[in-house]
Design a protein around this motif. Structure first.
Motif, PDB file in Angstrom:
ATOM      1  N   GLU A  49      19.760  22.840 -10.113  1.00 35.02           N
ATOM      2  CA  GLU A  49      20.317  22.592 -11.443  1.00 35.02           C
ATOM      3  C   GLU A  49      19.573  23.391 -12.512  1.00 35.02           C
ATOM      4  N   MET A  50      18.249  23.400 -12.425  1.00 37.81           N
ATOM      5  CA  MET A  50      17.453  24.132 -13.408  1.00 37.81           C
ATOM      6  C   MET A  50      17.706  25.630 -13.303  1.00 37.81           C
ATOM      7  N   GLU A  51      17.867  26.117 -12.088  1.00 41.44           N
ATOM      8  CA  GLU A  51      18.155  27.538 -11.905  1.00 41.44           C
ATOM      9  C   GLU A  51      19.476  27.913 -12.570  1.00 41.44           C
ATOM     10  N   LEU A  52      20.487  27.078 -12.378  1.00 45.24           N
ATOM     11  CA  LEU A  52      21.797  27.328 -13.002  1.00 45.24           C
ATOM     12  C   LEU A  52      21.715  27.264 -14.528  1.00 45.24           C
ATOM     13  N   GLU A  53      20.995  26.284 -15.045  1.00 45.59           N
ATOM     14  CA  GLU A  53      20.915  26.077 -16.494  1.00 45.59           C
ATOM     15  C   GLU A  53      20.037  27.091 -17.211  1.00 45.59           C
ATOM     16  N   SER A  54      18.984  27.549 -16.552  1.00 49.27           N
ATOM     17  CA  SER A  54      17.988  28.376 -17.235  1.00 49.27           C
ATOM     18  C   SER A  54      18.070  29.861 -16.914  1.00 49.27           C
ATOM     19  N   GLY A  55      18.627  30.196 -15.770  1.00 51.74           N
ATOM     20  CA  GLY A  55      18.609  31.583 -15.335  1.00 51.74           C
ATOM     21  C   GLY A  55      17.327  31.957 -14.608  1.00 51.74           C
ATOM     22  N   PHE A  56      16.348  31.042 -14.587  1.00 52.04           N
ATOM     23  CA  PHE A  56      15.119  31.268 -13.826  1.00 52.04           C
ATOM     24  C   PHE A  56      15.431  31.188 -12.336  1.00 52.04           C
ATOM     25  N   GLU A  57      14.659  31.906 -11.540  1.00 52.87           N
ATOM     26  CA  GLU A  57      14.694  31.708 -10.091  1.00 52.87           C
ATOM     27  C   GLU A  57      13.659  30.629  -9.802  1.00 52.87           C
ATOM     28  N   ILE A  58      14.107  29.456  -9.428  1.00 53.76           N
ATOM     29  CA  ILE A  58      13.210  28.316  -9.243  1.00 53.76           C
ATOM     30  C   ILE A  58      12.776  28.230  -7.784  1.00 53.76           C
ATOM     31  N   ASN A  59      11.459  28.167  -7.584  1.00 58.73           N
ATOM     32  CA  ASN A  59      10.897  28.027  -6.244  1.00 58.73           C
ATOM     33  C   ASN A  59      10.617  26.573  -5.889  1.00 58.73           C
ATOM     34  N   ARG A  60      10.205  25.818  -6.894  1.00 54.86           N
ATOM     35  CA  ARG A  60       9.866  24.410  -6.703  1.00 54.86           C
ATOM     36  C   ARG A  60       9.562  23.793  -8.048  1.00 54.86           C
ATOM     37  N   HIS A  61       9.505  22.483  -8.090  1.00 59.14           N
ATOM     38  CA  HIS A  61       9.018  21.798  -9.277  1.00 59.14           C
ATOM     39  C   HIS A  61       7.957  20.806  -8.830  1.00 59.14           C
ATOM     40  N   ARG A  62       7.111  20.435  -9.752  1.00 61.46           N
ATOM     41  CA  ARG A  62       6.047  19.475  -9.450  1.00 61.46           C
ATOM     42  C   ARG A  62       6.154  18.335 -10.448  1.00 61.46           C
ATOM     43  N   THR A  63       6.068  17.132  -9.933  1.00 59.28           N
ATOM     44  CA  THR A  63       6.133  15.952 -10.781  1.00 59.28           C
ATOM     45  C   THR A  63       4.946  15.059 -10.479  1.00 59.28           C
ATOM     46  N   ILE A  64       4.309  14.588 -11.533  1.00 57.02           N
ATOM     47  CA  ILE A  64       3.183  13.668 -11.398  1.00 57.02           C
ATOM     48  C   ILE A  64       3.525  12.418 -12.196  1.00 57.02           C
ATOM     49  N   PHE A  65       3.527  11.286 -11.519  1.00 59.67           N
ATOM     50  CA  PHE A  65       3.758  10.000 -12.165  1.00 59.67           C
ATOM     51  C   PHE A  65       2.395   9.418 -12.519  1.00 59.67           C
ATOM     52  N   GLU A  66       2.271   8.892 -13.729  1.00 60.16           N
ATOM     53  CA  GLU A  66       1.011   8.310 -14.187  1.00 60.16           C
ATOM     54  C   GLU A  66       1.194   6.830 -14.458  1.00 60.16           C
ATOM     55  N   GLY A  67       0.197   6.044 -14.108  1.00 55.30           N
ATOM     56  CA  GLY A  67       0.226   4.606 -14.337  1.00 55.30           C
ATOM     57  C   GLY A  67      -0.978   3.957 -13.703  1.00 55.30           C
ATOM     58  N   LEU A  68      -0.909   2.663 -13.496  1.00 50.83           N
ATOM     59  CA  LEU A  68      -2.015   1.925 -12.884  1.00 50.83           C
ATOM     60  C   LEU A  68      -1.772   1.752 -11.393  1.00 50.83           C
ATOM     61  N   CYS A  69      -2.782   2.076 -10.589  1.00 47.93           N
ATOM     62  CA  CYS A  69      -2.688   1.861  -9.147  1.00 47.93           C
ATOM     63  C   CYS A  69      -2.715   0.355  -8.878  1.00 47.93           C
ATOM     64  N   PRO A  70      -2.330  -0.075  -7.675  1.00 50.56           N
ATOM     65  CA  PRO A  70      -2.317  -1.509  -7.388  1.00 50.56           C
ATOM     66  C   PRO A  70      -3.657  -2.215  -7.638  1.00 50.56           C
ATOM     67  N   LEU A  71      -4.785  -1.556  -7.304  1.00 53.39           N
ATOM     68  CA  LEU A  71      -6.090  -2.203  -7.522  1.00 53.39           C
ATOM     69  C   LEU A  71      -6.400  -2.377  -8.994  1.00 53.39           C
ATOM     70  N   CYS A  72      -6.168  -1.336  -9.791  1.00 59.43           N
ATOM     71  CA  CYS A  72      -6.430  -1.434 -11.236  1.00 59.43           C
ATOM     72  C   CYS A  72      -5.456  -2.387 -11.899  1.00 59.43           C
ATOM     73  N   ARG A  73      -4.228  -2.419 -11.417  1.00 58.58           N
ATOM     74  CA  ARG A  73      -3.235  -3.329 -11.969  1.00 58.58           C
ATOM     75  C   ARG A  73      -3.655  -4.776 -11.720  1.00 58.58           C
ATOM     76  N   LYS A  74      -4.172  -5.046 -10.513  1.00 60.62           N
ATOM     77  CA  LYS A  74      -4.631  -6.389 -10.167  1.00 60.62           C
ATOM     78  C   LYS A  74      -5.815  -6.789 -11.042  1.00 60.62           C
ATOM     79  N   LYS A  75      -6.770  -5.857 -11.217  1.00 54.39           N
ATOM     80  CA  LYS A  75      -7.932  -6.147 -12.074  1.00 54.39           C
ATOM     81  C   LYS A  75      -7.498  -6.457 -13.499  1.00 54.39           C
ATOM     82  N   LYS A  76      -6.519  -5.742 -13.989  1.00 57.06           N
ATOM     83  CA  LYS A  76      -6.033  -5.957 -15.351  1.00 57.06           C
ATOM     84  C   LYS A  76      -5.380  -7.330 -15.486  1.00 57.06           C
ATOM     85  N   GLU A  77      -4.669  -7.768 -14.449  1.00 54.64           N
ATOM     86  CA  GLU A  77      -3.962  -9.055 -14.488  1.00 54.64           C
ATOM     87  C   GLU A  77      -4.898 -10.238 -14.324  1.00 54.64           C
ATOM     88  N   ASP A  78      -6.052 -10.010 -13.684  1.00 52.42           N
ATOM     89  CA  ASP A  78      -6.998 -11.124 -13.444  1.00 52.42           C
ATOM     90  C   ASP A  78      -7.771 -11.509 -14.686  1.00 52.42           C
TER      91      ASP A  78
END
Length: 130
Positions: free
Chosen positions: A101-130
């Protein structure tokens, strides 16, 4: 073809990355490698991480805080804990259709994309809830 030197050291570095599943930094890899070969230099580790990444044997995961390394070379996403800094593989398939889709929309030749999701891991989430 240029002959690559330090194949024993490169293999040691590759094995070290593959033995870990926490996406280590170059410094963490260096410290692990030094336990097995106290003569190896930081420069050798950094240089060989570059060679291994460039050759596709490992993947570099660029994060705002530091570059991390991953033995998985397939296309996949990552999760980063904003509290403890842990990095894990996201349990979600790679969406190749985004590349198309990005290749069609942008005209770039796309090799790959990278996505990083940010948030609290299960251990940190548990500590925050306690």
């Amino acid at each position: 073809m240029i002959k690559q030197r330090n194949s024993r050291q490169r293999q040691l570095i590759l094995n070290t990355v593959c033995d870990r599943c926490d996406h280590p930094t170059a410094d963490e890899i260096y410290l692990d490698v030094r336990k097995k070969d106290e003569r190896i230099s930081r420069g050798t580790v950094y240089r060989n991480l570059g060679v291994l990444t460039e050759s596709g044997q490992i993947t570099g995961v660029k994060l705002p805080s530091a570059e991390r390394y991953d033995s998985r070379t397939d296309r996949h996403y990552h999760l980063v804990c904003t509290c403890c800094g842990s990095v894990t593989d996201a349990p979600m398939r790679y969406h190749e259709e985004y590349d198309d889709e990005m290749e069609l929309e942008s005209g770039f030749e796309i090799n790959r994309h990278r996505t990083i999701f940010e948030g609290l891991c299960p251990l940190c989430r548990k500590k925050k809830e306690d």
